[in-house]
Design a protein around this motif. Structure first.
Motif, PDB file in Angstrom:
ATOM      1  N   MET A  14       8.950   3.798   4.290  1.00 55.11           N
ATOM      2  CA  MET A  14       9.833   3.502   4.573  1.00 55.11           C
ATOM      3  C   MET A  14       8.757   2.380   5.342  1.00 55.11           C
ATOM      4  SD  MET A  14      12.830   3.513   3.195  1.00 55.11           S
ATOM      5  CE  MET A  14      11.261   4.301   2.272  1.00 55.11           C
ATOM      6  N   PHE A  15       7.773   2.435   6.394  1.00 53.96           N
ATOM      7  CA  PHE A  15       7.483   1.582   7.107  1.00 53.96           C
ATOM      8  C   PHE A  15       6.395   0.559   6.392  1.00 53.96           C
ATOM      9  CE2 PHE A  15       7.955   3.819  11.166  1.00 53.96           C
ATOM     10  CZ  PHE A  15       7.881   2.907  12.288  1.00 53.96           C
ATOM     11  N   SER A  16       5.609   1.847   4.881  1.00 50.56           N
ATOM     12  CA  SER A  16       4.791   0.936   4.102  1.00 50.56           C
ATOM     13  C   SER A  16       5.699  -0.412   3.527  1.00 50.56           C
ATOM     14  CB  SER A  16       4.057   2.075   3.278  1.00 50.56           C
ATOM     15  OG  SER A  16       3.304   2.679   4.462  1.00 50.56           O
ATOM     16  N   VAL A  17       7.114   0.541   3.144  1.00 50.99           N
ATOM     17  CA  VAL A  17       7.592  -0.941   1.526  1.00 50.99           C
ATOM     18  C   VAL A  17       7.883  -1.900   2.734  1.00 50.99           C
ATOM     19  CG1 VAL A  17       9.132  -0.835   0.352  1.00 50.99           C
ATOM     20  CG2 VAL A  17       7.868   1.094  -0.021  1.00 50.99           C
ATOM     21  N   GLY A  18       8.624  -1.748   3.391  1.00 48.15           N
ATOM     22  CA  GLY A  18       9.423  -2.256   4.673  1.00 48.15           C
ATOM     23  C   GLY A  18       8.207  -3.808   5.017  1.00 48.15           C
ATOM     24  N   PHE A  19       7.161  -3.156   5.982  1.00 49.27           N
ATOM     25  CA  PHE A  19       6.245  -4.196   6.268  1.00 49.27           C
ATOM     26  C   PHE A  19       5.226  -5.365   4.929  1.00 49.27           C
ATOM     27  CE2 PHE A  19       6.751  -1.669   9.655  1.00 49.27           C
ATOM     28  CZ  PHE A  19       6.753  -3.358  11.004  1.00 49.27           C
ATOM     29  N   GLY A  20       5.073  -4.332   3.977  1.00 51.44           N
ATOM     30  CA  GLY A  20       4.572  -4.269   2.783  1.00 51.44           C
ATOM     31  C   GLY A  20       5.778  -6.096   2.497  1.00 51.44           C
ATOM     32  N   LEU A  21       7.085  -5.613   1.970  1.00 52.06           N
ATOM     33  CA  LEU A  21       8.044  -6.589   1.052  1.00 52.06           C
ATOM     34  C   LEU A  21       8.093  -8.157   2.720  1.00 52.06           C
ATOM     35  CD1 LEU A  21      10.654  -4.714  -0.145  1.00 52.06           C
ATOM     36  CD2 LEU A  21       8.982  -5.620  -0.870  1.00 52.06           C
ATOM     37  N   VAL A  22       8.291  -7.661   3.528  1.00 53.97           N
ATOM     38  CA  VAL A  22       7.965  -9.011   4.528  1.00 53.97           C
ATOM     39  C   VAL A  22       7.045  -9.434   4.337  1.00 53.97           C
ATOM     40  CG1 VAL A  22       8.331  -9.423   7.302  1.00 53.97           C
ATOM     41  CG2 VAL A  22       9.519  -8.013   6.483  1.00 53.97           C
ATOM     42  N   ILE A  27       3.657 -14.712   2.955  1.00 56.19           N
ATOM     43  CA  ILE A  27       2.526 -15.043   2.599  1.00 56.19           C
ATOM     44  C   ILE A  27       3.646 -16.403   1.493  1.00 56.19           C
ATOM     45  CG2 ILE A  27       1.721 -15.153   0.365  1.00 56.19           C
ATOM     46  CD1 ILE A  27      -0.148 -13.876   2.459  1.00 56.19           C
ATOM     47  N   TRP A  28       4.503 -16.530   0.853  1.00 54.37           N
ATOM     48  CA  TRP A  28       6.495 -17.143   0.313  1.00 54.37           C
ATOM     49  C   TRP A  28       5.631 -18.514   0.939  1.00 54.37           C
ATOM     50  CZ3 TRP A  28       7.019 -17.512  -4.831  1.00 54.37           C
ATOM     51  CH2 TRP A  28       8.063 -18.198  -5.121  1.00 54.37           C
ATOM     52  N   GLN A  29       6.178 -18.112   2.115  1.00 54.55           N
ATOM     53  CA  GLN A  29       6.664 -19.051   3.506  1.00 54.55           C
ATOM     54  C   GLN A  29       5.648 -19.299   4.456  1.00 54.55           C
ATOM     55  OE1 GLN A  29       8.445 -16.818   6.158  1.00 54.55           O
ATOM     56  NE2 GLN A  29      10.269 -17.236   4.769  1.00 54.55           N
ATOM     57  N   GLY A  30       4.158 -18.907   3.595  1.00 53.74           N
ATOM     58  CA  GLY A  30       2.929 -20.188   3.978  1.00 53.74           C
ATOM     59  C   GLY A  30       2.107 -19.541   5.952  1.00 53.74           C
ATOM     60  N   ARG A  31       2.972 -18.168   5.626  1.00 53.28           N
ATOM     61  CA  ARG A  31       3.684 -17.376   7.681  1.00 53.28           C
ATOM     62  C   ARG A  31       2.022 -17.120   7.398  1.00 53.28           C
ATOM     63  NH1 ARG A  31       9.112 -17.765   8.869  1.00 53.28           N
ATOM     64  NH2 ARG A  31       8.503 -18.099  10.703  1.00 53.28           N
ATOM     65  N   LEU A 124      -3.690 -10.492   5.419  1.00 50.04           N
ATOM     66  CA  LEU A 124      -2.473 -10.329   5.133  1.00 50.04           C
ATOM     67  C   LEU A 124      -2.211  -9.975   3.746  1.00 50.04           C
ATOM     68  CD1 LEU A 124       0.084 -10.097   6.776  1.00 50.04           C
ATOM     69  CD2 LEU A 124       1.211 -12.530   6.064  1.00 50.04           C
ATOM     70  N   TRP A 125      -3.324 -10.922   3.174  1.00 52.67           N
ATOM     71  CA  TRP A 125      -2.961 -10.133   1.615  1.00 52.67           C
ATOM     72  C   TRP A 125      -3.880  -8.630   1.313  1.00 52.67           C
ATOM     73  CZ3 TRP A 125      -0.687 -12.019  -2.312  1.00 52.67           C
ATOM     74  CH2 TRP A 125      -1.005 -12.579  -2.679  1.00 52.67           C
ATOM     75  N   PHE A 126      -4.991  -8.331   2.194  1.00 55.61           N
ATOM     76  CA  PHE A 126      -4.794  -7.110   2.643  1.00 55.61           C
ATOM     77  C   PHE A 126      -4.146  -6.011   2.779  1.00 55.61           C
ATOM     78  CE2 PHE A 126      -7.069  -3.590   4.733  1.00 55.61           C
ATOM     79  CZ  PHE A 126      -7.458  -3.011   4.137  1.00 55.61           C
ATOM     80  N   TRP A 127      -3.196  -6.751   3.588  1.00 55.63           N
ATOM     81  CA  TRP A 127      -2.487  -5.668   4.059  1.00 55.63           C
ATOM     82  C   TRP A 127      -1.352  -4.785   2.942  1.00 55.63           C
ATOM     83  CZ3 TRP A 127      -4.016  -1.418   7.177  1.00 55.63           C
ATOM     84  CH2 TRP A 127      -5.228  -1.967   8.335  1.00 55.63           C
ATOM     85  N   ILE A 128      -1.048  -5.990   2.165  1.00 64.01           N
ATOM     86  CA  ILE A 128       0.060  -6.061   1.002  1.00 64.01           C
ATOM     87  C   ILE A 128      -0.650  -5.163   0.270  1.00 64.01           C
ATOM     88  CG2 ILE A 128       1.218  -7.729  -0.789  1.00 64.01           C
ATOM     89  CD1 ILE A 128       1.079  -9.787   0.666  1.00 64.01           C
ATOM     90  N   ILE A 129      -1.851  -5.356  -0.316  1.00 63.80           N
ATOM     91  CA  ILE A 129      -2.638  -4.477  -1.075  1.00 63.80           C
ATOM     92  C   ILE A 129      -2.767  -3.165  -0.773  1.00 63.80           C
ATOM     93  CG2 ILE A 129      -4.519  -4.149  -2.852  1.00 63.80           C
ATOM     94  CD1 ILE A 129      -4.789  -7.018  -2.637  1.00 63.80           C
ATOM     95  N   PHE A 130      -2.761  -2.647   0.323  1.00 63.51           N
ATOM     96  CA  PHE A 130      -3.809  -1.380   1.164  1.00 63.51           C
ATOM     97  C   PHE A 130      -1.920  -0.473   0.546  1.00 63.51           C
ATOM     98  CE2 PHE A 130      -4.354   1.516   4.158  1.00 63.51           C
ATOM     99  CZ  PHE A 130      -5.403   2.347   3.746  1.00 63.51           C
ATOM    100  N   LEU A 131      -0.758  -1.122   1.890  1.00 61.08           N
ATOM    101  CA  LEU A 131       0.141  -0.357   2.380  1.00 61.08           C
ATOM    102  C   LEU A 131       0.969  -0.423   0.491  1.00 61.08           C
ATOM    103  CD1 LEU A 131       1.504  -2.429   5.105  1.00 61.08           C
ATOM    104  CD2 LEU A 131       0.468   0.006   5.012  1.00 61.08           C
TER     105      LEU A 131
END
Length: 637
Positions: A14-22, A27-31, A124-131
């Motif tokens: 749940m942590f991996s999926v949740g934080f990955g989606l956030v 990234i979409w918002q440029g933040r 941020l991109w790294f953690w998205i892919i890694f998670l």
């Protein structure tokens, strides 16, 4: 307690999926406001998984047969260290260990100086892919391959560990493979992340940033493969350095891809070229590691030490396809602002590219040959796998080409031409001399002569280079790189000679009779019977002589384990040597004590293990602090 361990894995998912989606939304918002929480999330995921791992380990050590996994792979008569190594003996436990390895590497990267040098966007991109990778592992563990299933009532004793796995090599072989697979996840995710964020100029190349992780992953994967080959040589009675078993091949493929990347990454680091190729190759290394897992755990190929499907095959295949598509798309769209075209083929650049192509060709051949039973189902009702003779016939010439490239490449200039004609001529003369010596020693097969002579001449050239160029001796990266090449040359020497010139005999003999193998005479002295805690055995005592002179004794065994009485297991015996190693297996005996033996003489086979060991050790010399790295002219890893 097992329910708690399972719930911790669910929480990690749940942590991996949740934080990955956030993070995707950020990234979409440029933040990048979520970044500190992403880092804390991974620390939490790792902590939860670590607790789960220790719960499973505690259950294994303390005979907790209420756990299905513990009951399946341990027993009351199993030694403590083998109960601990049962952690990775089965599908669920090995997947948990692999996932935990990935998580641990993530923590090391998070706390490194290299990570701190990255921009927030790349992080941020790294953690998205890694998670996303972590989430997939955790999904497998919680949905299809749960290591914490319970049984009620609990059995009084477990099934025990497969006797083939009760070997010191199996204590280290699987975890080293998984550490190698997990370690390559870091540079793989980082390469994709930096390509997506487009911050190469500001941060420096991801190949340099993740260099230590690349080297550690490569050396642990190499060590795992070498130990696995040694284990099968000593435990399975195969009698050779490599049997081309599908599970062996599964680990070799990512090693070949990673080795190809190491050569092309030199061109990027030194010459500012091949950026897109390197992004895809490092991603492909992780993809091929996942594919190795698919081969072992999907039931798609038959192997002595493969697992059944267990439901994970289809999810793994889908993940592999998706990850490959995404990696290829990112690599194709990436544009490096300063990239330059390659130099002429007759240059060091050109030969490094050729070496990479040879390594990739080997990987493709081994992949298709391993999958041949699957492909042949389309036109045959009785598909069969390819014999080891096919692999040896096709792959040995390619290994010889690699050895020849190793011999020639150091003497080429980056832009073409020979940089030191006299020394190159000395290496050429050394090749001719070594070829002549091998021929006079009775090694007349062209591939054996070519492989042995190029390997020895390559080593001579490296020694000449370090003796004549003081700057090389002061450069730890050069020492590490060429040390690995010396190890590879020794391995090629062992492969080129031990395979083609192996002498072997098999037959039944009575006490007092002899069997001749090559120049060696094996005399069967007597048969012993005995028992140990977990098994009973018969043992043949053999006396070995050569030209009437005593060489040594061998005592191969045939064992019948109490927990595995349907099958008898061989325990090979050897008389080690840097020249001709003698190898014996007891296949059986009858009531008259007549023994069926398989005996062989394996020339130079131990140089395979010696060379492999050097390939595992020398990369350690190339590790360095990120802050103090220097790019030097002789860097060739």
């Amino acid at each position: 307690m097992h329910l708690l361990a399972y719930l911790l894995l669910v929480a990690s998912l749940m942590f991996s999926v949740g934080f990955g989606l956030v993070a995707v939304m950020q990234i979409w918002q440029g933040r990048t406001l979520i970044l500190p929480w992403m880092e804390k999330a991974h620390l939490m995921v790792t902590a939860l998984m670590t607790v789960s791992c220790f719960i499973l380990l505690w259950a294994l050590v303390n005979y907790d047969f209420t756990n299905v996994y513990v009951a399946s792979y341990t027993s009351l008569d199993l030694a403590t260290f083998y109960r601990m190594t049962a952690f990775w003996a089965g599908q669920a436990g090995s997947l948990l260990f692999w996932a935990w390895s990935v998580a641990i590497f993530g923590v090391f990267f998070l706390t490194s100086d290299a990570y701190q040098s990255l921009s927030d966007g790349t992080k941020l991109w790294f953690w998205i892919i890694f998670l996303a990778v972590m989430a997939f592992f955790l999904l497998l563990l919680t949905a299809w391959s749960n290591p914490f299933k319970m049984v009620d009532p609990a059995p009084a004793d477990g099934n025990g560990l497969n006797p083939l796995l009760q070997n010191p090599g199996m204590i280290f072989h699987p975890p080293l493979l998984f550490l190698g697979y997990g370690g390559f996840t870091i540079p793989g995710c980082l390469a994709l992340a930096q390509a997506l964020n487009g911050t190469y100029k500001q941060e420096g190349s991801w190949t340099e940033i993740s260099r230590n992780f690349i080297l550690i992953a490569w050396l642990t994967l190499t060590a795992g493969i070498i130990l696995g080959g040694w284990w099968s040589y000593m435990e399975l009675g195969w009698g050779g350095y490599w049997a081309w078993d599908p599970v062996e091949n599964a680990s070799l493929i990512p090693w070949l891809v990673a080795s190809a990347f190491l050569h092309t990454s030199v061109i990027e680091t030194r010459r500012n070229k091949l950026h897109r190729i390197n992004i895809f190759l490092i991603a492909l290394t992780s993809i091929s590691a996942f594919f190795a897992t698919y081969l072992v755990r999907s039931g798609v190929v038959d192997s002595l030490h493969a697992f059944g499907d267990g439901g994970v095959g289809t999810p793994l295949l889908i993940f592999i396809i998706v990850f490959t598509f995404i990696s290829l798309l990112i690599s194709i769209q990436y544009r490096h602002p300063d990239s330059r075209p390659l130099s002429d083929i007759a240059s060091r650049e050109g030969f490094l590219v050729i070496a990479a192509w040879v390594l990739m060709t080997l990987g493709v051949i081994i992949l298709f040959a391993t999958m041949w039973p699957v492909f042949s189902k389309f036109w045959s009702e009785n598909p069969v796998g390819l014999e080891p003779a096919f692999y040896n016939r096709v792959c040995l010439p390619l290994f010889v080409i690699l050895s020849a490239l190793l011999m020639v490449c150091p003497w080429l200039g980056w832009k073409g031409g020979i940089r030191d004609t006299k020394k190159a001529a000395i290496v050429g003369a050394a090749f001719a001399a070594f070829a002549g010596v091998l021929y006079t020693q009775g090694f007349t097969m062209p591939m054996a002569i070519a492989g042995g002579a190029t390997a020895l001449a390559g080593i001579a050239g490296i020694l000449l280079m370090f003796a004549s160029e003081p700057a090389m001796r002061r450069n730890m990266r050069s020492i590490a790189a060429y040390g690995v090449h010396v190890g590879l040359a020794l391995t090629v020497l062992g492969v080129a000679i031990s395979g083609p010139y192996k002498a072997e005999a098999e037959g039944e003999i009575k006490v007092g009779e002899t069997m001749q193998v090559g120049d060696y005479t094996f005399t069967y002295k007597k048969l012993h019977q005995g028992s140990e805690r977990a098994y009973i055995f018969i043992q043949a005592d053999l006396e070995v002589t050569k030209d009437g002179k005593f060489v040594g004794t061998m005592q191969p065994q045939r064992r019948l384990y109490h927990k595995f009485q349907r099958s008898a297991f061989s325990e090979a015996a050897t008389i080690p040597s840097l020249g001709n190693e003698l190898y014996g297996t007891l296949l059986g005996a009858d009531e008259t004590e007549a023994a069926t033996l398989k005996l062989s003489v394996n020339p130079l086979v131990n140089w395979v293990w010696i060379g492999g060991t050097l390939m595992c050790l020398f990369p350690l010399l190339g590790l360095c602090s990120y802050r103090n790295r220097e790019r030097r002219e002789e860097d060739a890893l």
